[in-house]
Design an enzyme around this catalytic site. Sequence first.
Site, PDB file in Angstrom:
ATOM      1  CG  ASP A 165      -8.354  -4.349  -2.645  1.00 52.03           C
ATOM      2  OD1 ASP A 165      -9.544  -4.168  -2.346  1.00 52.03           O
ATOM      3  OD2 ASP A 165      -7.618  -3.471  -3.092  1.00 52.03           O
ATOM      4  CG  HIS A 173      -2.086   0.889   1.085  1.00 50.11           C
ATOM      5  ND1 HIS A 173      -2.030   2.228   1.381  1.00 50.11           N
ATOM      6  CD2 HIS A 173      -3.335   0.647   0.621  1.00 50.11           C
ATOM      7  CE1 HIS A 173      -3.210   2.762   1.122  1.00 50.11           C
ATOM      8  NE2 HIS A 173      -4.013   1.838   0.658  1.00 50.11           N
TER       9      HIS A 173
HETATM   10  N1  CMC Z   1       4.072  -7.275  -4.903  1.00 47.81           N
HETATM   11  C1  CMC Z   1       5.420  -7.337  -5.020  1.00 47.81           C
HETATM   12  N2  CMC Z   1       6.240  -6.289  -4.825  1.00 47.81           N
HETATM   13  C2  CMC Z   1       5.649  -5.115  -4.518  1.00 47.81           C
HETATM   14  C3  CMC Z   1       4.260  -4.977  -4.378  1.00 47.81           C
HETATM   15  C4  CMC Z   1       3.465  -6.100  -4.583  1.00 47.81           C
HETATM   16  N3  CMC Z   1       2.149  -6.049  -4.456  1.00 47.81           N
HETATM   17  N4  CMC Z   1       3.981  -3.689  -4.062  1.00 47.81           N
HETATM   18  C5  CMC Z   1       5.145  -3.042  -3.995  1.00 47.81           C
HETATM   19  N5  CMC Z   1       6.156  -3.906  -4.275  1.00 47.81           N
HETATM   20  C6  CMC Z   1       7.589  -3.630  -4.227  1.00 47.81           C
HETATM   21  C7  CMC Z   1       8.074  -2.869  -5.452  1.00 47.81           C
HETATM   22  O1  CMC Z   1       8.493  -3.725  -6.476  1.00 47.81           O
HETATM   23  C8  CMC Z   1       9.180  -2.038  -4.865  1.00 47.81           C
HETATM   24  O2  CMC Z   1      10.304  -2.853  -4.723  1.00 47.81           O
HETATM   25  P1  CMC Z   1      11.795  -2.249  -4.970  1.00 47.81           P
HETATM   26  O3  CMC Z   1      11.961  -1.193  -3.911  1.00 47.81           O
HETATM   27  O4  CMC Z   1      12.701  -3.411  -4.844  1.00 47.81           O
HETATM   28  O5  CMC Z   1      11.764  -1.670  -6.372  1.00 47.81           O
HETATM   29  C9  CMC Z   1       8.711  -1.708  -3.462  1.00 47.81           C
HETATM   30  O6  CMC Z   1       7.814  -2.781  -3.097  1.00 47.81           O
HETATM   31  C10 CMC Z   1       7.966  -0.377  -3.359  1.00 47.81           C
HETATM   32  O7  CMC Z   1       6.939  -0.389  -4.341  1.00 47.81           O
HETATM   33  P2  CMC Z   1       6.257   0.925  -4.918  1.00 47.81           P
HETATM   34  O8  CMC Z   1       5.670   0.611  -6.264  1.00 47.81           O
HETATM   35  O9  CMC Z   1       7.178   2.089  -4.807  1.00 47.81           O
HETATM   36  O10 CMC Z   1       5.104   1.138  -3.875  1.00 47.81           O
HETATM   37  P3  CMC Z   1       3.875   2.106  -4.049  1.00 47.81           P
HETATM   38  O11 CMC Z   1       3.626   2.681  -2.723  1.00 47.81           O
HETATM   39  O12 CMC Z   1       4.057   3.054  -5.176  1.00 47.81           O
HETATM   40  O13 CMC Z   1       2.730   1.060  -4.484  1.00 47.81           O
HETATM   41  C11 CMC Z   1       0.729  -0.135  -4.599  1.00 47.81           C
HETATM   42  C12 CMC Z   1       1.567   0.866  -3.795  1.00 47.81           C
HETATM   43  C13 CMC Z   1      -0.580  -0.395  -3.846  1.00 47.81           C
HETATM   44  C14 CMC Z   1       0.411   0.427  -5.987  1.00 47.81           C
HETATM   45  C15 CMC Z   1       1.557  -1.465  -4.739  1.00 47.81           C
HETATM   46  O14 CMC Z   1       1.893  -1.986  -3.479  1.00 47.81           O
HETATM   47  C16 CMC Z   1       0.830  -2.523  -5.572  1.00 47.81           C
HETATM   48  O15 CMC Z   1       0.908  -2.506  -6.808  1.00 47.81           O
HETATM   49  N6  CMC Z   1       0.081  -3.459  -4.894  1.00 47.81           N
HETATM   50  C17 CMC Z   1      -0.696  -4.444  -5.600  1.00 47.81           C
HETATM   51  C18 CMC Z   1      -2.028  -3.844  -5.985  1.00 47.81           C
HETATM   52  C19 CMC Z   1      -2.951  -3.698  -4.813  1.00 47.81           C
HETATM   53  O16 CMC Z   1      -3.130  -4.617  -4.035  1.00 47.81           O
HETATM   54  N7  CMC Z   1      -3.589  -2.513  -4.723  1.00 47.81           N
HETATM   55  C20 CMC Z   1      -4.600  -2.257  -3.697  1.00 47.81           C
HETATM   56  C21 CMC Z   1      -4.227  -1.165  -2.765  1.00 47.81           C
HETATM   57  S1  CMC Z   1      -5.369  -1.153  -1.366  1.00 47.81           S
HETATM   58  C22 CMC Z   1      -6.843  -0.595  -2.033  1.00 47.81           C
HETATM   59  C23 CMC Z   1      -6.869   0.861  -2.229  1.00 47.81           C
HETATM   60  O17 CMC Z   1      -6.734   1.607  -1.230  1.00 47.81           O
HETATM   61  O18 CMC Z   1      -7.069   1.283  -3.401  1.00 47.81           O
END
Ligand code: CMC
Length: 432
Positions: free
Chosen positions: A367, A309
């Site tokens: 989710d 998240h």
């Molecule tokens: N699976 C594997 N690795 C992940 C995931 C994941 N779900 N999420 C983040 N990472 C890793 C990412 O690869 C990165 O690694 P590194 O530092 O080695 O490059 C690190 O964690 C940080 O990721 P980020 O993309 O900078 O994190 P973010 O804060 O921008 O992303 C997110 C947040 C929700 C988009 C992401 O965690 C994600 O894509 N999750 C899966 C989709 C999901 O479940 N979304 C629902 C969110 S809750 C409902 C809502 O409030 O809308």
Amino acid sequence: MENKVAPGGVAHMQIGDKSVELPILKGSTGPDVVDIRKLYAEADVFTYDPGFTSTASCESQITYIDGDAGILLYRGYPIDELAENSSFLEVCYLLLHGELPTATQFAEFERTITYHTMLHEQFDRFFQTFRRDAHPMAIMVGAVGALSAFYHDSTNVHDEKQRQISAHRMIAKMPTIAARAFKYAVGQPFVYPRNELGYADNFLRMCFAVPAEDYKVNQVLAKAMDKIFILHADHEQNASTSTVRLAGSSGANPFACIAAGIACLWGPSHGGANEEALNMLKEIGTVDRIPEYVQGVKDRRYRLMGFGHRVYKNYDPRAKVMQKTCHEVLDALGKRDEPLLQVAMELERIALSDPYFVERKLYPNIDFYSGITLSAMGFPSEMFTVLFALARTVGWIAQWKEMIEDPSQKIGRPRQVYTGPVQRSFVPIDKR
Ligand code: CMC
């Protein structure tokens, strides 16, 4: 809304030979903010923050999240207390008005919402114009936007009474619209709302009753539905809420703004994730395939849906409630041995102990368990985001209303760092 942000000191910024003093402002809790509104005028620079990771876009008194501690509060009340002791309609009142209602206030609010649940009969024909295999979220975006064509008498955003009527209309009609989007997709006749039923009971009946037989709402499912609505009701300045605020900042009518929020919510990184999480569990299929799948995540071939998240770097407090609700629903339906639940529990165990996920603070989000629960309740995965939109409508409206009533509100207009071509002369087509 009365602005309550308080002065909290001064930040000094040195840009080249210019020294700028920027006020620091304090909220009631959470990090202080540096007020950069005068920065461009005084120092001729913008700030750069794609994805708004360090930018507060507004002052708000509705929802507070402490992502590191895993805390979510609606108007100060912890989400787990509300999910355990309150009802969705009471939470709607709280989000809209700032305080929990008295018994009299609640009775009046419940009556108002109940009596706005029907749609204009002509509106019902609008659904027939969609392809029969249309995604229900496509129908939601269109149908909610179309409400402004039917309820023109509540689109003047500067009239407090009209703002209130449009808020009530949307909270009341959203279950009817969502149920119609579902019924249309499965080719069953629309079911009209029943005013003697509670909000969640009514919605379940509109989704699952058919004219051929009686339908009795299962109270465990109705309670779970109500909880799911509470958990999704608001979540601070996330992508869809910011979309609603930005759309509304131009003075656009509330129905159009909520339609914009629904469009944003549909994305797989936001509200679409519950559908993706369930698809992922189905793809994994059995517990023995988890290690191979987890390896794919580590090789960065795909992400673990339902994990991670932007704000929560601790267990999502909504996921805790959702996990419990999931078990209650599966027990009530005799589906405790559901293979997907086994996969989910094992995946959660591995992710919470594997250094790859631990180091990145990737905890299950709401989710992760909502997909299994909704699926067990009988909803196809295309409906998951629709249910999220239904519940989030009240949060969007509360945030939209707060923005309109904020004396410091301005039209949203971010700037950019331009890296395209500098000025050049037009070249006629025969010379290119
Ligand atoms: N699976 C594997 N690795 C992940 C995931 C994941 N779900 N999420 C983040 N990472 C890793 C990412 O690869 C990165 O690694 P590194 O530092 O080695 O490059 C690190 O964690 C940080 O990721 P980020 O993309 O900078 O994190 P973010 O804060 O921008 O992303 C997110 C947040 C929700 C988009 C992401 O965690 C994600 O894509 N999750 C899966 C989709 C999901 O479940 N979304 C629902 C969110 S809750 C409902 C809502 O409030 O809308």
